[in-house]
Design a protein around this motif. Structure first.
Motif, PDB file in Angstrom:
ATOM      1  N   LEU A 263       0.835  -1.204   0.000  1.00  0.00           N
ATOM      2  CA  LEU A 263       0.000   0.000   0.000  1.00  0.00           C
ATOM      3  C   LEU A 263       0.865   1.247   0.000  1.00  0.00           C
ATOM      4  CD1 LEU A 263      -2.642  -0.986   2.762  1.00  0.00           C
ATOM      5  CD2 LEU A 263      -2.851  -1.258   0.276  1.00  0.00           C
ATOM      6  N   VAL A 264       0.408   2.249  -0.734  1.00  0.00           N
ATOM      7  CA  VAL A 264       1.103   3.538  -0.751  1.00  0.00           C
ATOM      8  C   VAL A 264       0.077   4.640  -0.495  1.00  0.00           C
ATOM      9  CG1 VAL A 264       2.935   2.791  -2.330  1.00  0.00           C
ATOM     10  CG2 VAL A 264       0.817   3.723  -3.269  1.00  0.00           C
ATOM     11  N   GLY A 265       0.564   5.788  -0.004  1.00  0.00           N
ATOM     12  CA  GLY A 265      -0.343   6.903   0.274  1.00  0.00           C
ATOM     13  C   GLY A 265       0.063   8.141  -0.504  1.00  0.00           C
ATOM     14  N   ILE A 266      -0.937   8.851  -1.030  1.00  0.00           N
ATOM     15  CA  ILE A 266      -0.672  10.155  -1.653  1.00  0.00           C
ATOM     16  C   ILE A 266      -1.675  11.151  -1.073  1.00  0.00           C
ATOM     17  CG2 ILE A 266       0.327   9.237  -3.791  1.00  0.00           C
ATOM     18  CD1 ILE A 266      -2.347   9.743  -5.201  1.00  0.00           C
ATOM     19  N   SER A 267      -1.205  12.358  -0.804  1.00  0.00           N
ATOM     20  CA  SER A 267      -2.060  13.367  -0.191  1.00  0.00           C
ATOM     21  C   SER A 267      -2.366  14.455  -1.222  1.00  0.00           C
ATOM     22  CB  SER A 267      -1.324  13.949   1.022  1.00  0.00           C
ATOM     23  OG  SER A 267      -2.167  14.847   1.695  1.00  0.00           O
ATOM     24  N   ILE A 268      -3.648  14.618  -1.525  1.00  0.00           N
ATOM     25  CA  ILE A 268      -4.035  15.556  -2.597  1.00  0.00           C
ATOM     26  C   ILE A 268      -5.007  16.602  -2.062  1.00  0.00           C
ATOM     27  CG2 ILE A 268      -5.034  15.778  -4.915  1.00  0.00           C
ATOM     28  CD1 ILE A 268      -4.299  12.977  -5.530  1.00  0.00           C
ATOM     29  N   GLY A 269      -4.721  17.879  -2.351  1.00  0.00           N
ATOM     30  CA  GLY A 269      -5.576  18.997  -1.949  1.00  0.00           C
ATOM     31  C   GLY A 269      -6.983  18.818  -2.502  1.00  0.00           C
ATOM     32  N   LYS A 270      -7.978  19.162  -1.666  1.00  0.00           N
ATOM     33  CA  LYS A 270      -9.373  18.888  -2.045  1.00  0.00           C
ATOM     34  C   LYS A 270      -9.823  19.674  -3.284  1.00  0.00           C
ATOM     35  CE  LYS A 270     -10.742  17.308   2.482  1.00  0.00           C
ATOM     36  NZ  LYS A 270     -11.226  17.692   3.817  1.00  0.00           N
ATOM     37  N   GLY A 271      -9.168  20.803  -3.568  1.00  0.00           N
ATOM     38  CA  GLY A 271      -9.578  21.596  -4.734  1.00  0.00           C
ATOM     39  C   GLY A 271      -8.944  21.146  -6.044  1.00  0.00           C
ATOM     40  N   ARG A 272      -7.989  20.229  -5.992  1.00  0.00           N
ATOM     41  CA  ARG A 272      -7.278  19.838  -7.225  1.00  0.00           C
ATOM     42  C   ARG A 272      -8.202  19.039  -8.141  1.00  0.00           C
ATOM     43  NH1 ARG A 272      -3.656  22.956  -4.816  1.00  0.00           N
ATOM     44  NH2 ARG A 272      -2.056  21.910  -3.573  1.00  0.00           N
ATOM     45  N   TYR A 273      -8.018  19.250  -9.455  1.00  0.00           N
ATOM     46  CA  TYR A 273      -8.803  18.480 -10.431  1.00  0.00           C
ATOM     47  C   TYR A 273      -8.527  16.987 -10.267  1.00  0.00           C
ATOM     48  CZ  TYR A 273     -10.793  17.299 -15.009  1.00  0.00           C
ATOM     49  OH  TYR A 273     -11.530  16.754 -16.029  1.00  0.00           O
ATOM     50  N   SER A 274      -7.276  16.620 -10.012  1.00  0.00           N
ATOM     51  CA  SER A 274      -6.912  15.201  -9.849  1.00  0.00           C
ATOM     52  C   SER A 274      -7.665  14.565  -8.681  1.00  0.00           C
ATOM     53  CB  SER A 274      -5.406  15.057  -9.605  1.00  0.00           C
ATOM     54  OG  SER A 274      -4.698  15.578 -10.696  1.00  0.00           O
ATOM     55  N   HIS A 275      -7.960  15.365  -7.648  1.00  0.00           N
ATOM     56  CA  HIS A 275      -8.699  14.856  -6.494  1.00  0.00           C
ATOM     57  C   HIS A 275     -10.053  14.317  -6.956  1.00  0.00           C
ATOM     58  CE1 HIS A 275     -10.979  14.809  -2.743  1.00  0.00           C
ATOM     59  NE2 HIS A 275      -9.832  14.919  -2.068  1.00  0.00           N
ATOM     60  N   THR A 276     -10.769  15.137  -7.734  1.00  0.00           N
ATOM     61  CA  THR A 276     -12.088  14.737  -8.246  1.00  0.00           C
ATOM     62  C   THR A 276     -11.964  13.497  -9.127  1.00  0.00           C
ATOM     63  OG1 THR A 276     -12.575  17.088  -8.375  1.00  0.00           O
ATOM     64  CG2 THR A 276     -14.119  15.620  -9.473  1.00  0.00           C
ATOM     65  N   ILE A 277     -10.978  13.509 -10.023  1.00  0.00           N
ATOM     66  CA  ILE A 277     -10.844  12.385 -10.963  1.00  0.00           C
ATOM     67  C   ILE A 277     -10.578  11.078 -10.210  1.00  0.00           C
ATOM     68  CG2 ILE A 277      -9.541  11.415 -12.891  1.00  0.00           C
ATOM     69  CD1 ILE A 277      -8.818  14.203 -13.784  1.00  0.00           C
ATOM     70  N   ILE A 278      -9.626  11.105  -9.274  1.00  0.00           N
ATOM     71  CA  ILE A 278      -9.216   9.860  -8.597  1.00  0.00           C
ATOM     72  C   ILE A 278     -10.308   9.370  -7.641  1.00  0.00           C
ATOM     73  CG2 ILE A 278      -7.485   8.845  -7.041  1.00  0.00           C
ATOM     74  CD1 ILE A 278      -5.440  10.799  -8.373  1.00  0.00           C
ATOM     75  N   GLU A 279     -11.003  10.329  -7.017  1.00  0.00           N
ATOM     76  CA  GLU A 279     -12.122   9.969  -6.132  1.00  0.00           C
ATOM     77  C   GLU A 279     -13.176   9.169  -6.914  1.00  0.00           C
ATOM     78  OE1 GLU A 279     -14.052  13.496  -4.679  1.00  0.00           O
ATOM     79  OE2 GLU A 279     -14.340  12.623  -2.700  1.00  0.00           O
ATOM     80  N   ASN A 280     -13.405   9.548  -8.175  1.00  0.00           N
ATOM     81  CA  ASN A 280     -14.424   8.872  -8.987  1.00  0.00           C
ATOM     82  C   ASN A 280     -13.899   7.631  -9.694  1.00  0.00           C
ATOM     83  OD1 ASN A 280     -16.697  10.623  -8.531  1.00  0.00           O
ATOM     84  ND2 ASN A 280     -15.570  12.168  -9.668  1.00  0.00           N
ATOM     85  N   SER A 281     -12.683   7.698 -10.240  1.00  0.00           N
ATOM     86  CA  SER A 281     -12.167   6.562 -11.040  1.00  0.00           C
ATOM     87  C   SER A 281     -11.604   5.457 -10.159  1.00  0.00           C
ATOM     88  CB  SER A 281     -11.076   7.045 -12.003  1.00  0.00           C
ATOM     89  OG  SER A 281      -9.940   7.457 -11.265  1.00  0.00           O
TER      90      SER A 281
END
Ligand code: FMN
Length: 181
Positions: free
Chosen positions: A48-66
């Motif tokens: 397992l690995v962890g990445i921390s992404i700001g809630k406003g980033r476009y990537s946040h939305t994409i990864i949350e859904n995909s």
């Protein structure tokens, strides 16, 4: 030892020195890239690995859904593109085209790897934790690959430089390998 106070807002910079990564994701056949300094291994078994992404980033939305992302490890030669990917948003258009990087089919996921990078961890999202203004995405690694010339049992930093982020527009490169007997 004489010490000075550091503003809490910059406290992360004291431990910021792992390699900077480029994380790829995909939405509606349109891939995106985000530069991340905040990343860490979390578990061997499962891996397992962890990445921390700001809630406003476009990537946040994409990864949350995909529910998937790919960690790409850039060599020093990509430093300017690393900085660019961290200063523009995929919301404004195709970041691969904007920074001239090449998407290449990954082994197991829909998101592409970045051809010019030297290592790739393909991850499926296992958990998402709310951590202040960021989310911690925990990814289970389902496939991994690295450039033969630059990785055997670990990175050959005598042959390739990885990039670490010090903060703001300051970076450092990996230096000399040291082995403890
Ligand atoms: C060196 C560097 C490291 C960064 N590290 C992170 C990070 O760990 N987490 C994060 O959310 N943003 C980080 N950023 C900022 C994002 O990369 C930046 O906001 C990016 O434009 C977001 O792209 P997106 O909107 O297409 O997802 C970093 C930027 C740079 C230049």
């Amino acid at each position: 030892m004489d010490k000075r106070e550091i503003p809490v807002s910059q406290a992360n910079r004291l431990i910021n020195s792992g390699p900077v990564i480029l994380v790829t994701s995909i939405k509606d056949n349109q891939p995106n890239i985000i530069t991340l300094a905040w990343n860490t291994p979390l578990s061997h078994s499962p891996m397992l690995v962890g990445i921390s992404i700001g809630k406003g980033r476009y990537s946040h939305t994409i990864i949350e859904n995909s529910k998937e992302f790919i960690i790409n490890v850039p060599p020093l030669e990509l430093l300017e593109k690393v900085h660019q990917c961290g200063t523009i948003s995929g919301r404004e258009g195709d970041k691969f085209k904007a920074v001239k990087l090449t998407p290449e089919k990954s082994c197991r996921l829909k998101a592409p790897i970045i051809a010019e990078c030297i290592g790739h961890l393909e991850c499926k999202v296992k958990d998402i934790f709310d951590v202040g203004d960021h989310s911690l995405f925990v990814g289970q690694v389902v496939a991994a690959s690295a450039a033969k010339d630059f990785f055997d049992v670990c990175w050959r930093i005598d042959k390739v430089h990885l990039i670490a982020h010090l903060g703001g527009n300051k970076y450092q490169i990996s230096g000399k390998p040291i082995q403890v007997e």
